[in-house]
Design a protein around this motif. Structure first.
Motif, PDB file in Angstrom:
ATOM      1  N   HIS A 183       1.258  -1.023   0.282  1.00  0.00           N
ATOM      2  CA  HIS A 183      -0.369   0.345  -0.246  1.00  0.00           C
ATOM      3  C   HIS A 183       0.843   1.276   0.061  1.00  0.00           C
ATOM      4  O   HIS A 183       1.421   1.177   0.426  1.00  0.00           O
ATOM      5  N   PRO A 184       0.857   2.508  -0.986  1.00  0.00           N
ATOM      6  CA  PRO A 184       1.660   3.382  -0.656  1.00  0.00           C
ATOM      7  C   PRO A 184       1.845   4.282   0.001  1.00  0.00           C
ATOM      8  O   PRO A 184       2.961   4.757   0.676  1.00  0.00           O
ATOM      9  N   VAL A 185       0.477   3.572   1.346  1.00  0.00           N
ATOM     10  CA  VAL A 185       1.102   4.543   2.911  1.00  0.00           C
ATOM     11  C   VAL A 185       1.074   3.396   4.028  1.00  0.00           C
ATOM     12  O   VAL A 185       0.383   2.233   4.243  1.00  0.00           O
ATOM     13  N   GLY A 186       2.303   3.677   4.722  1.00  0.00           N
ATOM     14  CA  GLY A 186       2.312   2.572   5.867  1.00  0.00           C
ATOM     15  C   GLY A 186       1.814   2.778   6.610  1.00  0.00           C
ATOM     16  O   GLY A 186       1.236   3.783   7.514  1.00  0.00           O
ATOM     17  N   LEU A 187       2.570   2.411   7.903  1.00  0.00           N
ATOM     18  CA  LEU A 187       2.158   1.996   9.159  1.00  0.00           C
ATOM     19  C   LEU A 187       3.536   2.453  10.459  1.00  0.00           C
ATOM     20  O   LEU A 187       3.553   1.725  10.398  1.00  0.00           O
ATOM     21  N   GLY A 188       3.676   3.274  10.667  1.00  0.00           N
ATOM     22  CA  GLY A 188       4.594   3.463  11.655  1.00  0.00           C
ATOM     23  C   GLY A 188       3.542   3.648  13.521  1.00  0.00           C
ATOM     24  O   GLY A 188       3.057   4.052  13.960  1.00  0.00           O
ATOM     25  N   CYS A 189       4.555   2.721  13.484  1.00  0.00           N
ATOM     26  CA  CYS A 189       4.317   1.766  15.237  1.00  0.00           C
ATOM     27  C   CYS A 189       4.664   2.315  16.403  1.00  0.00           C
ATOM     28  O   CYS A 189       4.325   2.034  17.572  1.00  0.00           O
ATOM     29  N   MET A 190       5.811   3.261  16.032  1.00  0.00           N
ATOM     30  CA  MET A 190       6.479   3.844  17.695  1.00  0.00           C
ATOM     31  C   MET A 190       5.680   4.119  18.705  1.00  0.00           C
ATOM     32  O   MET A 190       6.108   3.821  19.526  1.00  0.00           O
ATOM     33  N   ALA A 231       7.967  10.144   9.828  1.00  0.00           N
ATOM     34  CA  ALA A 231       7.223  11.937  10.424  1.00  0.00           C
ATOM     35  C   ALA A 231       6.499  12.317   9.169  1.00  0.00           C
ATOM     36  O   ALA A 231       6.950  13.645   9.103  1.00  0.00           O
ATOM     37  N   PRO A 232       5.418  12.361   8.351  1.00  0.00           N
ATOM     38  CA  PRO A 232       5.691  13.239   6.734  1.00  0.00           C
ATOM     39  C   PRO A 232       4.166  13.822   7.477  1.00  0.00           C
ATOM     40  O   PRO A 232       3.943  14.474   6.789  1.00  0.00           O
ATOM     41  N   LEU A 233       3.177  13.457   8.817  1.00  0.00           N
ATOM     42  CA  LEU A 233       2.867  14.527   8.793  1.00  0.00           C
ATOM     43  C   LEU A 233       3.200  15.467  10.033  1.00  0.00           C
ATOM     44  O   LEU A 233       2.503  16.289  10.882  1.00  0.00           O
ATOM     45  N   GLY A 234       4.603  16.053  10.276  1.00  0.00           N
ATOM     46  CA  GLY A 234       5.268  17.029  11.109  1.00  0.00           C
ATOM     47  C   GLY A 234       5.171  15.850  12.948  1.00  0.00           C
ATOM     48  O   GLY A 234       4.491  17.187  13.315  1.00  0.00           O
ATOM     49  N   PRO A 251       2.660   7.313   8.104  1.00  0.00           N
ATOM     50  CA  PRO A 251       2.493   7.728   9.639  1.00  0.00           C
ATOM     51  C   PRO A 251       2.549   7.445  10.647  1.00  0.00           C
ATOM     52  O   PRO A 251       1.587   5.865  10.106  1.00  0.00           O
ATOM     53  N   GLY A 252       2.549   7.525  11.922  1.00  0.00           N
ATOM     54  CA  GLY A 252       1.585   6.728  13.150  1.00  0.00           C
ATOM     55  C   GLY A 252       0.805   7.330  13.693  1.00  0.00           C
ATOM     56  O   GLY A 252       0.121   8.233  13.701  1.00  0.00           O
ATOM     57  N   THR A 253      -0.072   6.267  14.331  1.00  0.00           N
ATOM     58  CA  THR A 253      -1.847   7.465  14.480  1.00  0.00           C
ATOM     59  C   THR A 253      -1.586   5.385  15.918  1.00  0.00           C
ATOM     60  O   THR A 253      -1.528   4.599  15.414  1.00  0.00           O
TER      61      THR A 253
END
Length: 321
Positions: A14-21, A209-212, A283-285
């Protein structure tokens, strides 16, 4: 939505992954909820195959264990990336050091495999170059893990072009991870930036951190929005006059978002995605509603005028760290 490839011969994701930190440490730790985080990861995998990003340093192993729980029964939906080379000396104070020795890398890989509950790591990064160990030695140890079948592909995090060149001579670099967003654009520099280096070699560029660090979403109103211990509470870009000055970036993003009827986060991610078909932001969430926004960002096509407007926003005030 067109999938993107993790390296010249790597899997399509998928073009967007998930950062889990952030599910384990760094951001708003009082809100940590492992059960909710596992559910967020599993819902992300519904859009799979999806790049999941973790590291042994995140919570001193906690984040890998968390990802491992979410992967149970879903291994085929995930491309799992983790990292070695940063050591947590004190978890409470998040005191870190670097260790790129071959011995440490081998031990770390085995520990990560156990925590993740996988037979092989899809993408294994050298988290940071250890100045006390020649990069060729660290990278050579990583290449041995590929030959042993414990790792499928190798990546580098926060490196220079010279370092990436040195590693690439030893074993192919499938991905480079570094910070890239509308307020961190150095990787786009045509002379020194790693986005171009990756494009030239068919490697993926994976922006963290693509969303700063959440700033570009427009959800935060001032430095007081962050609890004590949150990484952002002491970050130069989130403090005092810098925070106020950086709101101009958010306002510009929000103006584009209003025109398209989308969120600021989707605009910020769409801009990152527009920097190259080899760019896969993570991006992470910790929340499902934000996950849905992030994963739908590839559906947004910014106009040339939008891209020009966003790319000419003045740079952020304050250092990254």
């Amino acid at each position: 939505m067109t999938a993107r490839r993790l390296g010249p011969t790597g899997p399509a994701v998928h073009p967007v992954g998930l950062g889990c930190m952030g599910m384990s440490w760094g951001y708003a730790e009082s809100q940590r909820d492992d059960t909710v985080s596992v559910e967020v990861i599993r819902r992300a995998l519904d859009a799979g195959p999806l790049l999941l990003d973790t590291a042994d340093a995140y919570g001193s192993g906690h984040n890998e264990t968390l990802v491992g729980r979410a992967l149970a029964g879903r291994r085929g939906d995930a491309v799992v990336a983790t990292k070695t080379g940063i050591v947590v000396d004190d978890l409470a104070t998040r005191t870190l050091s670097r260790n790129g020795s071959p011995e440490h890398i081998r031990r770390s890989a085995d520990a990560s495999l156990r925590r993740l509950g996988v037979e092989a790591i899809d993408l294994y990064y050298l988290h940071r170059v250890d100045p006390a160990v020649p990069l060729e030695e660290s990278w050579g140890a990583l290449a041995e893990l590929v030959r042993a079948g414990k790792v499928r592909r190798l990546g580098l995090s926060e490196v220079t072009r010279e370092q990436a060149d040195a590693a690439h001579l030893v074993h192919p670099v499938s991905a480079v991870q570094s910070e890239l967003s509308l307020w961190t654009r150095e990787p786009l520099d045509p002379g020194t930036g790693m986005v171009g280096w990756c494009a030239e070699r068919g490697a993926a560029f994976v922006p963290f951190a693509p969303l700063g660090r959440g700033f570009l979403t427009g959800r935060y109103e001032g430095p007081g929005d962050f609890e004590a211990g949150d990484f952002r509470a002491a970050n130069p870009r989130f403090r005092g006059e810098a925070f106020t000055a950086n709101l101009r970036i958010v306002r510009a993003v929000e103006e584009v978002a209003v025109r398209h009827g989308v969120t600021a986060a989707q605009v910020a991610l769409a801009w990152v995605l527009a920097q190259g078909d080899h760019v896969i932001p993570i991006p992470g969430t910790k929340q499902l509603r934000y996950l849905r926004d992030n994963l739908s960002a590839p559906d947004l096509t910014l106009t040339p005028a939008d891209l020009t407007t966003l790319s000419t926003i003045p740079p952020a005030t304050g250092n990254r760290y």
